[in-house]
Structures are given as C-alpha cells and as structure tokens.
Design an enzyme around this catalytic site. Structure first.
Site, PDB file in Angstrom:
ATOM      1  N   HIS A  46       0.261  -5.002   4.867  1.00 51.11           N
ATOM      2  CA  HIS A  46       0.775  -6.286   4.397  1.00 51.11           C
ATOM      3  C   HIS A  46       1.535  -7.010   5.493  1.00 51.11           C
ATOM      4  CE1 HIS A  46       3.945  -3.317   3.670  1.00 51.11           C
ATOM      5  NE2 HIS A  46       4.819  -4.302   3.798  1.00 51.11           N
TER       6      HIS A  46
ATOM      7  N   HIS B  71       1.405  -4.594   8.801  1.00 54.05           N
ATOM      8  CA  HIS B  71       1.861  -3.207   8.926  1.00 54.05           C
ATOM      9  C   HIS B  71       1.742  -2.476   7.606  1.00 54.05           C
ATOM     10  CE1 HIS B  71       5.285  -5.192   7.048  1.00 54.05           C
ATOM     11  NE2 HIS B  71       5.725  -3.995   6.712  1.00 54.05           N
TER      12      HIS B  71
ATOM     13  N   ASP C  49       4.159   0.357   5.557  1.00 60.61           N
ATOM     14  CA  ASP C  49       5.575   0.722   5.673  1.00 60.61           C
ATOM     15  C   ASP C  49       5.789   2.129   6.240  1.00 60.61           C
ATOM     16  OD1 ASP C  49       6.507  -1.727   4.802  1.00 60.61           O
ATOM     17  OD2 ASP C  49       6.405  -1.144   2.685  1.00 60.61           O
TER      18      ASP C  49
HETATM   19  C1  SIN Z   1       8.112  -5.608   3.737  1.00 58.38           C
HETATM   20  O1  SIN Z   1       7.356  -5.600   4.696  1.00 58.38           O
HETATM   21  O2  SIN Z   1       8.444  -4.590   3.169  1.00 58.38           O
HETATM   22  C2  SIN Z   1       8.637  -6.929   3.219  1.00 58.38           C
HETATM   23  C3  SIN Z   1       7.561  -7.805   2.715  1.00 58.38           C
HETATM   24  C4  SIN Z   1       8.067  -9.130   2.268  1.00 58.38           C
HETATM   25  O3  SIN Z   1       9.244  -9.456   2.452  1.00 58.38           O
HETATM   26  O4  SIN Z   1       7.285  -9.892   1.710  1.00 58.38           O
END
Ligand code: SIN
Length: 288
Positions: free
Chosen positions: A257, A106, A108
């Site tokens: 990410h 995704h 953010d």
């Molecule tokens: C997130 O998606 O903001 C968290 C990523 C993570 O905890 O590595």
C-alpha cells in the site's frame, strides 16, 4: 452468522456490513471475518466510533500485536500497540514525525525479521478531499508475470530499508533515516513469498527495497522499478477514500500500500494503526 460483504474493487477488498467491531464476537463469528480477510486481502468496517482500547482489543483477534519497538517515535506514549500516522503538529508546534508515513509503496514492517501479518488502520480525521490510500493485490501481480520472469526472481532477496524519510529527530538532531538504520539494520526478504495460510505465492517488493542481495544498486534498480510498476497497475489496485470512523484491515503478506499526499497539508489527517505480528522471515544484511 452470515457475513454481509460488498466487494470494493475488481482487484481486492470487501466491506463488511452491519458489524460493530467493539461488540463481543464469538469464535465462529470472528472465524467468518478471518476467512473473508484471507479471501479478499482487505476488509473495511465503516462507522466504527470506537475507543483506542476497543481498536486494540479487536486487533488482538487477528494475532499478537507489535509494540512498535522498530518505530519508537511514532507509537502512542501510553499505548505502544498504536502507531500514530498524523500531520497534527507536536505540542511544541514542531511538525509531526509521522506526517509522511507510508508515502512509498510498501508492506508494513518489511524491514524487520517479523514482517507484519496484518494492519488495522482507524480513521480519526481526514481532510474533506483526498488523503486516500492505494492497495495492490500482490497475488495478482505475481500470477500475471511471465514464466521467464517468475524463474528470474524465484531466488532473489530484496534488501528492505526502514526510514527513508528525511526528517531530523528534534531531540538529537540525527536524521531519522540514520536513527532508523541503527535501530533496524537492513533486512533481506524473499521477492516471492508463499503466504503461510493460503499457500499462494505473492510478490514481496516495494519502494523500500534498495537492491537485491548479491547485486549492486545499479543492477537492481531497473528490475525493482519494473516490479513495483507492474504490481501497481490499475487493475491490481484498490483506492480507499477514507471516512471518519473507518477501520480497515489488510493482509500485508499479499498486499502492499501507499498513502497519497493528495490533500491540503494544512488540514488534519489523523490515523492510528495496530500491527499484527507475522511469522519470522528474512535475514539481516551487514552491508545493506
Ligand atoms: C501506513 O502505511 O500504515 C499508513 C497508511 C495511511 O496513512 O494511509
């Protein structure tokens, strides 16, 4: 100041060496950091033993911060600018609501009308092994598509949902997904976004996309799955092995990410994130 950078991977990312983010920084010095952020998509600052206030203060250099009204259960009670990403049980011993945050590919806040410009994640505790995060370079993913595919997706909008995790709100008993849908109705975002600062095109897709606007789920799924698979090919990806006191900032407009569940869940993984508001994008879909 001349910034000392060490590239993190072929695809994206650079470590900024010899900087203490809690120290006062001139506009010129921050300007160098910001240019590196635009160029590399991700910047890593190691060994930053900073406070919550210092985390927030440094984050503000990147822009106005989200107070996380879209994710009220996960923000810090005294610092709404901080989103908790933790598997630490609640004081009553029940599991943390945010223990599975970010487990899907995704970008953010893509499910809001002001998807994030950037996010700054601070690692406070990480298991001895694992708890890594993957990042994909969405410029590269877009550039590598065929001209035919670029034409096909040019006008498409993906409908992004928040809260697809199946966790009940312990106070109301309402599943988190339902609660999230009420707070955040589905938002359609262009599948190809032009980065407002670099002018480059990037793929804007992920596993929170349910379907394309004007198409059924059945019709959309094969193309969504293809685009996510394509964008997350190893050559477009960087894998972050966290260390305590890492601060990592990423550009949500050209990366996506995924937090991995590659660790012993009985071990503490505690991260805190600030989110920098982006420019308005997308539209609410009534029948998302
Ligand atoms: C997130 O998606 O903001 C968290 C990523 C993570 O905890 O590595």
């Amino acid at each position: 100041m001349s910034l000392k950078l060490r590239r993190l991977s072929y695809a994206l990312g650079a470590e900024v060496c010899g900087i203490d983010v809690s120290r006062p920084m001139t506009e010129a010095a921050f300007g160098e950091i910001y240019r590196a952020f635009l160029a590399h998509g991700i910047l890593l600052f190691r060994d930053q033993a900073i406070t919550r206030e210092q985390h927030i203060e440094f984050s503000r250099r990147f822009g106005e911060l989200d107070r996380h009204d879209a994710l009220p259960r996960d923000r810090h009670p005294d610092h709404p600018e901080l989103l908790m990403v933790t598997n630490e049980p609640k004081p009553d011993g029940s599991p943390s609501d945010s223990r599975y945050t970010g487990r899907q590919w995704h970008s953010d806040m893509s499910f809001t009308m002001e998807p994030a410009l950037g996010s700054l994640l601070r690692c406070i505790a990480v298991p001895e092994v694992g708890g890594d995060t993957l990042f994909a370079n969405m410029y590269m993913a877009y550039d590598a598509l065929s001209e035919g595919m670029k034409k096909l997706i040019a006008g498409l909008h993906g409908i992004h949902l928040s809260g697809t995790r199946k966790i009940a709100n312990t106070e109301t008993g309402i599943p988190r997904a339902e609660e999230q849908k009420r707070i955040n109705p589905p938002v359609a975002q262009p599948v190809v976004r032009v980065h407002p600062e670099t002018g480059r095109k990037a793929l804007y897709i992920g596993e929170k996309v349910r379907r394309f606007d004007g198409m059924t789920e059945e019709e959309s799924k094969p193309l969504i799955d293809y685009l996510v698979r394509h964008a997350t090919r190893p050559e477009f990806v960087y894998r972050q092995h966290w260390r305590k006191n890492d601060v990592l900032v990423w550009d949500n407009r050209c990366t996506m990410h995924q937090a991995l569940g590659d660790f012993d869940e009985t071990r503490l993984r505690h991260m805190e994130r600030t989110t920098v508001l982006g420019t308005p994008s997308g539209y609410v879909v009534a029948n998302g």
